[in-house]
Design a protein around this motif. Structure first.
Motif, short mmCIF file in Angstrom:
data_model
loop_
_atom_site.label_atom_id
_atom_site.label_comp_id
_atom_site.label_asym_id
_atom_site.label_seq_id
_atom_site.Cartn_x
_atom_site.Cartn_y
_atom_site.Cartn_z
N GLY A 17 6.05 -7.38 2.96
CA GLY A 17 6.25 -6.72 1.69
C GLY A 17 5.18 -5.75 1.25
O GLY A 17 5.43 -4.89 0.41
N THR A 18 3.97 -5.87 1.80
CA THR A 18 2.89 -4.94 1.43
C THR A 18 2.29 -4.33 2.68
O THR A 18 2.30 -4.93 3.75
CB THR A 18 1.77 -5.65 0.63
OG1 THR A 18 1.08 -6.56 1.49
CG2 THR A 18 2.34 -6.39 -0.57
N MET A 19 1.74 -3.13 2.51
CA MET A 19 1.11 -2.44 3.64
C MET A 19 -0.08 -3.24 4.17
O MET A 19 -0.28 -3.33 5.39
CB MET A 19 0.64 -1.05 3.20
CG MET A 19 1.76 -0.03 3.05
SD MET A 19 2.36 0.53 4.65
CE MET A 19 3.58 1.75 4.12
N VAL A 37 5.02 4.56 9.23
CA VAL A 37 6.25 4.34 8.46
C VAL A 37 6.80 5.67 7.94
O VAL A 37 8.01 5.95 8.04
CB VAL A 37 6.00 3.37 7.29
CG1 VAL A 37 7.18 3.37 6.32
CG2 VAL A 37 5.77 1.96 7.82
N HIS A 38 5.93 6.50 7.38
CA HIS A 38 6.38 7.79 6.86
C HIS A 38 6.87 8.71 7.98
O HIS A 38 7.86 9.44 7.81
CB HIS A 38 5.26 8.45 6.06
CG HIS A 38 5.02 7.83 4.72
ND1 HIS A 38 4.08 6.84 4.52
CD2 HIS A 38 5.62 8.02 3.52
CE1 HIS A 38 4.10 6.48 3.25
NE2 HIS A 38 5.02 7.17 2.62
N LEU A 48 13.25 4.70 4.85
CA LEU A 48 13.32 3.35 5.39
C LEU A 48 12.89 2.29 4.38
O LEU A 48 13.35 1.15 4.44
CB LEU A 48 12.44 3.24 6.65
CG LEU A 48 12.84 4.15 7.81
CD1 LEU A 48 11.88 3.95 8.98
CD2 LEU A 48 14.28 3.88 8.24
N PHE A 49 12.01 2.67 3.46
CA PHE A 49 11.52 1.72 2.47
C PHE A 49 11.37 2.42 1.12
O PHE A 49 11.11 3.62 1.05
CB PHE A 49 10.15 1.14 2.88
CG PHE A 49 10.21 0.24 4.08
CD1 PHE A 49 10.36 -1.13 3.92
CD2 PHE A 49 10.11 0.76 5.36
CE1 PHE A 49 10.41 -1.97 5.03
CE2 PHE A 49 10.16 -0.06 6.47
CZ PHE A 49 10.32 -1.43 6.30
N THR A 50 11.55 1.64 0.07
CA THR A 50 11.23 2.11 -1.28
C THR A 50 10.06 1.29 -1.79
O THR A 50 9.88 0.13 -1.41
CB THR A 50 12.43 1.96 -2.22
OG1 THR A 50 12.82 0.58 -2.28
CG2 THR A 50 13.60 2.80 -1.75
N TRP A 56 6.93 -3.05 -0.92
CA TRP A 56 7.83 -2.15 -0.19
C TRP A 56 9.10 -2.91 0.15
O TRP A 56 9.05 -4.03 0.68
CB TRP A 56 7.16 -1.65 1.08
CG TRP A 56 5.99 -0.75 0.82
CD1 TRP A 56 4.74 -1.13 0.42
CD2 TRP A 56 5.97 0.67 0.93
NE1 TRP A 56 3.93 -0.04 0.27
CE2 TRP A 56 4.65 1.09 0.58
CE3 TRP A 56 6.91 1.63 1.29
CZ2 TRP A 56 4.28 2.43 0.58
CZ3 TRP A 56 6.54 2.97 1.29
CH2 TRP A 56 5.24 3.36 0.94
N THR A 57 10.25 -2.30 -0.15
CA THR A 57 11.55 -2.93 0.09
C THR A 57 12.36 -2.08 1.06
O THR A 57 12.45 -0.86 0.90
CB THR A 57 12.33 -3.08 -1.23
OG1 THR A 57 11.53 -3.85 -2.15
CG2 THR A 57 13.65 -3.80 -0.99
N ALA A 58 12.93 -2.74 2.06
CA ALA A 58 13.70 -2.02 3.07
C ALA A 58 15.00 -1.49 2.48
O ALA A 58 15.67 -2.16 1.69
CB ALA A 58 14.01 -2.94 4.25
N THR A 59 15.36 -0.27 2.86
CA THR A 59 16.63 0.32 2.45
C THR A 59 17.75 -0.26 3.33
O THR A 59 17.48 -0.86 4.37
CB THR A 59 16.60 1.84 2.61
OG1 THR A 59 16.43 2.15 4.01
CG2 THR A 59 15.46 2.45 1.81
N PRO A 60 19.01 -0.11 2.92
CA PRO A 60 20.11 -0.59 3.77
C PRO A 60 20.04 -0.03 5.18
O PRO A 60 20.34 -0.74 6.16
CB PRO A 60 21.36 -0.11 3.02
CG PRO A 60 20.93 -0.07 1.58
CD PRO A 60 19.50 0.39 1.62
#
Length: 283
Positions: A17-19, A37-38, A48-50, A56-60
């Motif tokens: 959940g965190t970097m 990631v970017h 990919l993440f918000t 940080w939360t994964a997108t669908p």
């Protein structure tokens, strides 16, 4: 997706959940994980993440990649058990690297038949190693990592034998988070550190040439010669843990490293004869 390391980064960030937590698990620094990631998001053409706060939360879209990563992880774990790990890193904390135990451990690893294991500093950047382990006195709570105690580390304040009555300053070893109590005592006695370094092996020669004090591992300083244990300061003791990925705990290379580390610490403790000093737990 370029390689397995890209998958591992997405998987780690999703799980932790965190970097910072993901970077710690991967054995990388936060900047490296963030950059990868970017870059992946740009390559895939999809976010990919918000981020909300530090979470940080994964997108669908990322969840589909993560599902694939989990399947790949399982296959690699099964393959590793069958064929043995080929490339492994053992990352060692700055405060432990100067210990003679590391020399014995390196020799043991050079003789291993289960794979190649290399000792590196804890701040070594992410690599394509099949396995990354951590030897540390820090607590690393994680469902994906297993911490096994392999020994203990004792550190105290030392100086050059020729300067016992003429200490004027002290040298600070960087990245040693467990030494706060001794750091405070040294600041009280001598003020701010004269020098700072991340190389523990460079401190002993300096103490022999100049009237400085420094915190050193007991076993390392005792083996150096020309150093003296300073009175008025306690000895700090911490448990040393080997952290390994939970999915690889039974991997032959991991088992061999655990046994080698325990043996090296046991042998060093048996040969050391040191003056009786007050011993306190670090922290």
């Amino acid at each position: 997706m370029e390689n397995w390391n890209d998958l591992r980064i997405c998987l780690a960030l999703h799980r932790f959940g965190t970097m910072s937590a993901a970077a710690d698990y991967l054995g990388a620094n936060v900047a490296t994980v963030s950059r990868r990631v970017h870059k992946l998001s740009e390559q895939m053409g999809e976010p990919l993440f918000t981020k909300k706060g530090v979470i940080w939360t994964a997108t669908p879209y990322a969840l589909e990649i993560i599902s694939w990563a989990e399947q790949t992880e399982g296959r690699l774990a099964r393959l590793s058990k069958a064929s043995g790990c080929k490339r492994a890193l053992l990352k060692v904390d700055a405060g432990l690297r100067a210990s003679p135990v590391m020399g014995e451990l390196a020799l043991s690893m050079a003789r291993m038949q289960n794979g190649s294991v290399t000792l590196v500093g804890d701040n070594t950047a992410l690599t394509d190693a099949d396995l990354v382990m951590h030897l540390t006195t820090d607590s690393r709570d994680s469902g994906d990592l297993v911490g096994l105690q392999v020994g203990t580390s004792r550190r105290a304040v030392w100086c050059g034998a020729n300067f016992q009555s003429d200490i004027r300053d002290w040298v600070m070893l960087l990245d040693t988070r467990g030494d706060d109590r001794l750091h405070t005592a040294l600041r009280h006695a001598y003020g701010a550190p004269k020098l700072s370094t991340d190389d523990g092996t460079a401190i002993a020669p300096l103490l022999k040439k100049a009237p400085y004090a420094a915190i050193l591992p007991m076993d390392f300083a005792a083996h150096c010669g020309g150093l003296r244990l300073m009175g008025g300061f306690p000895t700090l003791e911490e448990e040393v843990y080997l952290y390994v990925p939970r999915v690889m705990i039974n991997e032959p290379t991991v088992v061999a490293v655990i046994e080698a580390a325990k043996r090296a610490y046991d042998e060093e403790r048996e040969v050391m004869v040191l003056p009786q000093r007050p011993v306190v737990r670090a922290g």
